[in-house]
Design an enzyme around this catalytic site. Structure first.
Site, short mmCIF file in Angstrom:
data_model
loop_
_atom_site.label_atom_id
_atom_site.label_comp_id
_atom_site.label_asym_id
_atom_site.label_seq_id
_atom_site.Cartn_x
_atom_site.Cartn_y
_atom_site.Cartn_z
N ARG A 1 8.90 -11.97 0.92
CA ARG A 1 8.03 -10.82 1.17
C ARG A 1 8.29 -10.20 2.53
NH1 ARG A 1 4.97 -7.02 -1.46
NH2 ARG A 1 3.21 -6.35 -0.19
N GLU B 1 0.83 -1.21 0.00
CA GLU B 1 0.00 0.00 0.00
C GLU B 1 0.87 1.27 0.00
OE1 GLU B 1 -2.27 -3.41 1.47
OE2 GLU B 1 -0.37 -2.54 2.12
N MET C 1 15.63 -3.95 2.13
CA MET C 1 14.34 -3.30 1.91
C MET C 1 14.48 -2.21 0.85
SD MET C 1 12.05 -4.71 3.81
CE MET C 1 10.76 -3.46 3.70
N GLY C 2 13.41 -2.03 0.06
CA GLY C 2 13.35 -0.90 -0.86
C GLY C 2 14.09 -1.09 -2.17
N GLU C 3 14.52 -2.31 -2.49
CA GLU C 3 15.29 -2.51 -3.72
C GLU C 3 14.56 -3.36 -4.76
OE1 GLU C 3 19.90 -2.16 -3.15
OE2 GLU C 3 19.20 -3.98 -2.15
N ASN D 1 1.53 -7.16 -6.60
CA ASN D 1 1.48 -6.27 -7.75
C ASN D 1 2.53 -6.66 -8.79
OD1 ASN D 1 0.99 -4.13 -9.45
ND2 ASN D 1 2.06 -2.63 -8.20
N LEU E 1 2.79 -4.96 -11.74
CA LEU E 1 2.93 -3.86 -12.68
C LEU E 1 4.32 -3.22 -12.66
CD1 LEU E 1 -0.55 -2.15 -12.29
CD2 LEU E 1 0.24 -3.65 -14.12
N GLU E 2 5.04 -3.32 -11.54
CA GLU E 2 6.38 -2.76 -11.52
C GLU E 2 7.28 -3.48 -12.51
OE1 GLU E 2 8.22 -1.55 -7.73
OE2 GLU E 2 6.37 -2.20 -6.79
#
Length: 423
Positions: free
Chosen positions: A271, A60, A311-313, A337, A339-340
């Site tokens: 995840r 989110e 995280m964040g990569e 998701n 779509l990335e």
């Protein structure tokens, strides 16, 4: 169940809530940090015109990024406060927005906690990402004249049936919402079937299509790929859940028996951070592994599995890989998701359980931008097909990129609705 019964149920459940918080802290100690925030004990926000954005966790928060960008640009005299429920969501806020927004944990749905939170933040508007329905938060916002906007709503058949068990409470909660922005007509119809007022429901599409892939990110992905090995096939398994890694590793073993894939690299990204260690241990049983946290530069060519324990990569990994498997879809989690990956022109593979992204996954199949698999053998075959056939890989990836590009527009529609409410 009506709201009074719900209130008493929450009071009785408080010991369970605290025990669950303590138990989750055993796996991820970050859950033991900042516990008072979950009961509304936060530092008072001194800035005026606060827009409160609630995003439960990582997915989110990432979905909110285009909206946060637009709000910052269009409302420079407002301050943005993002709340999450999980430490991983909190970390994602810091990674994406640095110091551009304020952040704290959202209050639990206890009236005293919510009143405390609202007294200290005084939001002029509440924006809730996707389908987080909190009866007391919505009622108390409405009571104070704070418009509630639930955006990027996805309501699967499974979710609708779950809410229908508490039909009267669901309807009373939905009626407190000022406006819904639904991803699709099917989502809108399910909302109205649950009791949302038709005049409050607008179909805007998904803001997850509003991806901003900058040139700097693409360049960083190219550099990362060089450190992994330009000539070796790279398969990314993204956002995997318990029960999926075993299947992915068996598919890897099957693929590596083929000479053309003998030197392939699997990038495996669980995840949930609390599973990083366990997944690394699982991989180490049969493969030579490296940890991303310990190997930011070039990796040994003998490495077979790179565990993404940072995280964040993830977007960076999508850009550097050849093909992406979308986790949460081989087990009944509902998928994540895709779509990335599509926005970066990467073909996607996903399992049978994509009910959280039903319309998007069906669109992906209809547009020829990915493949759905049902079994280990099909997973191996799909990945083999993409890695072994550059023309096929490029055409499917390009179909995904066009799909994302042609479905933009939800962000503009959402901003129009926000403008109406914030006035």
């Amino acid at each position: 169940m009506n709201r009074l019964v719900y209130l008493w149920f929450l009071r009785l459940m408080l010991p369970v809530v605290l025990v669950r918080l303590a138990w989750r802290g055993l796996r991820n100690p970050d859950y033991w940090q900042r516990i008072p925030e979950r009961f509304g004990f936060i530092e008072p926000v001194t800035k005026q015109r606060v827009i409160w954005i609630h995003a439960v966790s990582v997915g989110e928060v990432r979905a909110s990024a285009p909206l946060v960008r637009e709000l910052s640009e269009h409302y420079p005299y407002h301050s943005l406060l993002i709340t999450t429920m999980t430490p991983t969501g909190s970390a994602q806020v810091r990674a994406l927005f640095v110091d551009k927004v304020a952040h704290c944990y959202a209050p639990y749905d206890y009236p005293s906690a919510i009143r405390r939170f609202l007294d200290r933040t005084k939001p002029v508007m509440t924006i809730v990402m996707e389908t987080e329905l909190w009866p007391n938060i919505f009622h108390l916002c409405r009571e104070r004249g704070i418009p509630v906007f639930v955006t990027n709503v996805r309501m699967s058949d499974f979710s609708m049936r779950k809410y229908q068990r508490f039909a009267s409470l669901a309807r009373a909660t939905l009626l407190q919402v000022s406006r819904f922005a639904a991803q699709s007509p099917a989502d809108a119809n399910r909302l109205m079937n649950l009791g949302a007022a038709p005049e409050t429901v607008t179909v805007t599409g998904s803001i997850k299509f509003e991806l901003n892939i900058g040139a700097s990110m693409r360049e960083a992905a190219e550099v990362l790929r060089l450190t992994w090995g330009q000539d070796r096939p790279v398969w990314l398994a993204a956002s995997t859940h318990e029960g999926e890694e075993e299947t992915v590793l068996m598919a890897l073993a099957a693929l590596k028996t083929q000479p053309r894939f003998a030197n392939m690299l699997l990038v495996l990204v669980p995840r949930h951070p609390e599973r990083f260690t366990a997944v690394a241990r699982l991989c180490k049983k049969n493969f030579r592994i490296a940890l991303r946290s310990e190997t930011p530069g070039a990796i040994d060519p003998a490495t077979e599995v790179l565990v993404g324990d940072t995280m964040g990569e993830l977007q960076l990994f999508y850009g550097a890989a050849d093909v992406a498997f979308i986790g949460g879809s081989l087990v009944p989690t509902g998928g994540h998701n895709l779509l990335e990956a599509s926005a970066l022109g990467k073909p996607v593979v996903f399992g049978p359980h994509m009910f959280n992204f039903q319309e998007i996954s069906q669109m992906t199949l209809d547009r020829g931008a990915g493949v759905q698999v049902q079994s280990l053998d099909q997973l191996s075959a799909a990945v083999s097909d993409f890695l072994g056939n550059a023309n096929r890989r490029d055409s499917v990836g390009e179909a995904g990129r066009k799909m994302v590009e042609e479905n933009r527009g939800a962000l503009t529609a959402n901003m129009r609705l926000i403008e109406q409410l914030i006035k």
